[in-house]
Design an enzyme around this catalytic site. Structure first.
Site, short mmCIF file in Angstrom:
data_model
loop_
_atom_site.label_atom_id
_atom_site.label_comp_id
_atom_site.label_asym_id
_atom_site.label_seq_id
_atom_site.Cartn_x
_atom_site.Cartn_y
_atom_site.Cartn_z
N GLU A 80 -0.81 -8.91 4.31
CA GLU A 80 0.22 -9.67 5.03
C GLU A 80 0.77 -8.86 6.20
OE1 GLU A 80 3.27 -11.15 2.42
OE2 GLU A 80 1.87 -11.53 0.76
N GLU B 249 4.40 -9.32 -5.90
CA GLU B 249 5.59 -8.46 -5.86
C GLU B 249 6.10 -8.14 -7.27
OE1 GLU B 249 8.17 -10.38 -3.02
OE2 GLU B 249 6.77 -10.02 -1.38
#
Length: 571
Positions: free
Chosen positions: A436, A332
């Site tokens: 994910e 991220e």
């Protein structure tokens, strides 16, 4: 149903994206001839286009005579130009346009004003001096009038647009196109020829084909509770050959107190996975979100933080080098900048370099969310993602193994945008994984848990089919690790590991995407042909008057669409 000439072509769109990766001097022609857009190339001045907001608009021509539209004197982000359209419920719309700005490098987005509100359909990091292709898409929940317009938060720039296209597809057309691409990208034709010891073709020889391992990595995250739960183990290993540890390899799990590293849980999970031939993605080395750091590092000085970070990198990568198939190096990193803010803007590149030095053959990923899930998130639109990749690659050159990690935490999926985003990212010619995947349970549009379970399963199937159908996608991981208290956002089973509707979707797709055992006989010329999904196989050919013969082979992507195996069976 046969799709007409307006069929979506993955290969050509990926090639087009590759061409615009560096920004072009001249825009290409509009896709699908512009589709339902009036005057898509602006050859007829401003016909079909009007002012949106308070901008001033005009038609211009380049020195070589190319016409385009310009919005200038902008005071609001949405001050631009627009065109009125009619959109149909249930249709999937693909969008493209070529964008340029008058100065700098600026995020430009495209939106639709509809009866039910405003919908963002994509964005691009536009440049001055050259044209960049914006690819996007949308679906609408009601039929009716709509208005397409462009915007940028930077009101100092002029927005230039050319070759606009908006093309609709029915759900059936979309699905047929997916199936066609799956046949091309995920399967290979295999031809077997059986002969006796004199080279004579064997008619009616029995052929038995068994897949030992699927070629496409489709897996799920696991939680440490699997170690002591035989039911969980049985359910998991019967389905998946690739996994990610949800939390157990993260820094806050392996070093809860400074200097006291504990990899025992991750070691046990890795041992379990290896025992069943399950590959593991290393997740993650560093996480840039300030909320997910070991609590003790927050009080460190910059020098202490740098030393602790380097120790973390050396520790986890050296320990598992060669044992994982991938590393989520910076997690991220487009949304957050915890380490860069404290240690310098080039810290991410330094981390990638260090990981590559420690484990040079393992694929390294930049992993983030909303690049394919949410077109409204300007931080991770494909152009911003590619910009970050260019920064990292500029540190190395092009020889390092780097992949594109797309988390895939969805609410209501926008499938046309998802495809457009992957098309654009494919320009980088790097492996793309959905790392994910789940669907949020916080759905405003559903009135009950039962309705969510149904819609969640439907959305999950749409997402997985779209990802699997795209030839640039190299793997998928579901973020559905089961714990007694539940899952992160979406479970596939209940606590007794009985399938929920989402689990039924996964099982259905596993049956479609993996080759079950296949039995048949050779024809009058001793041949047998089949289209097999990519994977590792054993094939046995037998004849009543002779011994059987067994060979192993693999079907993978490659230049040839057919594999021919020759069998000589002796008496």
């Amino acid at each position: 149903m046969t799709i007409n000439a307006l069929s979506y072509d993955y290969t050509s769109t990926i090639e087009a994206s590759f061409l615009i990766f560096s920004c072009l001097a001249q825009p290409h022609k509009p896709q699908y001839g512009g589709g339902i857009i009036i005057n898509p190339k602006f050859d007829h001045g401003l016909e079909g286009w009007t002012v949106f907001g308070g901008a001033k608009i005009e038609s211009r021509k380049s020195h070589d005579g190319n016409s385009f539209i310009v919005a200038h004197s902008r005071n609001k982000s949405y001050d631009c130009f627009s065109q009125k359209l009619h959109l149909e419920k249930g249709k999937l719309y693909t969008l493209s346009a070529w964008i340029q700005v008058s100065k700098g490098s600026v995020l430009v987005t495209v939106s639709f004003k509809t009866k039910s509100g405003f919908m963002n359909a994509g964005g691009v990091l536009a440049e001055s001096g050259c044209w960049t292709m914006l690819k996007g898409g949308l679906t609408v929940d009601t039929s009716g009038p709509a208005e397409i317009y462009f915007e940028s938060k930077n009101t100092d720039v002029e927005i230039w647009v050319d070759s606009v296209s908006l093309q609709s597809f029915t759900e059936e057309q979309w699905r047929v196109d997916q199936d066609k691409t799956i046949e091309q990208a995920r399967k290979r034709n295999v031809k077997l020829h059986a002969v006796d010891s004199q080279g004579k073709s064997l008619v009616g020889a029995k052929v038995f084909i068994k897949q030992n391992r699927p070629g496409f990595p489709f897996g799920a995250a696991m939680d440490k509770t699997i170690l002591n739960n035989p039911t969980y183990q049985k359910w998991f290993v019967s389905r998946f050959k690739v996994t990610t540890f949800e939390n157990e390899m993260k820094w806050y799990s392996t070093e809860q107190n400074p200097g006291r590293e504990d990899y025992s849980t991750a070691d046990a999970m890795l041992k379990f996975a290896k025992g069943y031939g399950i590959s593991v993605r290393g997740h993650n080395i560093l996480w840039d979100d300030p909320n997910y750091q070991p609590s003790w590092i927050k009080s460190l000085s910059p020098d202490q933080l740098r030393a602790a970070s380097e120790k973390r990198i050396n520790s986890v990568v050296s320990k598992y080098a060669g044992q994982v198939i991938a590393w989520d190096v910076m997690n991220e990193d487009l949304h957050f900048s915890y380490f860069e803010d404290k240690l310098g803007s080039d810290f991410s590149r330094v981390v990638f370099q260090k990981v590559h030095q420690l484990d040079s053959k393992t694929l390294m990923f930049l992993n983030d969310f909303n690049t394919v899930e949410d077109s409204r998130d300007g931080k991770t639109v494909p152009g911003m993602y590619l910009k970050k990749l260019r920064e990292i690659l500029g540190f190395f050159g092009n020889s390092v193994p780097i992949g594109i990690g797309l988390e895939g935490h969805y609410s209501t999926p926008n499938i046309p945008y998802m495809r457009a985003a992957i098309d654009t990212l494919a320009a980088a010619r790097m492996p793309i994984w959905l790392t994910e995947v789940d669907v949020s349970s916080n759905q405003n549009q559903v009135s009950s848990l039962a309705n969510f379970v149904t819609s969640g399963a439907l959305y999950l199937e749409q997402i997985l089919r779209e990802a699997y159908a795209h030839p640039a996608v190299h793997g998928i991981i579901l973020w559905t690790a089961r714990r007694p208290e539940g899952c992160y956002r979406m479970c596939l089973t209940d606590n007794s590991f009985r399938n929920l509707p989402t689990g039924d979707v996964v099982d259905k797709l596993l049956r479609e995407w993996r080759q079950m055992s296949l039995e048949d006989t050779t024809d009058e010329n001793g041949f047998f042909e089949a289209s097999l999904v990519h994977g590792d196989y054993d094939v046995t050919i037998s004849h009543p008057s002779m011994n059987s013969s067994t060979k192993s082979f693999a079907t993978t992507t490659g230049t040839s669409q057919e594999t021919t195996l020759h069998f000589q069976i002796k008496a």
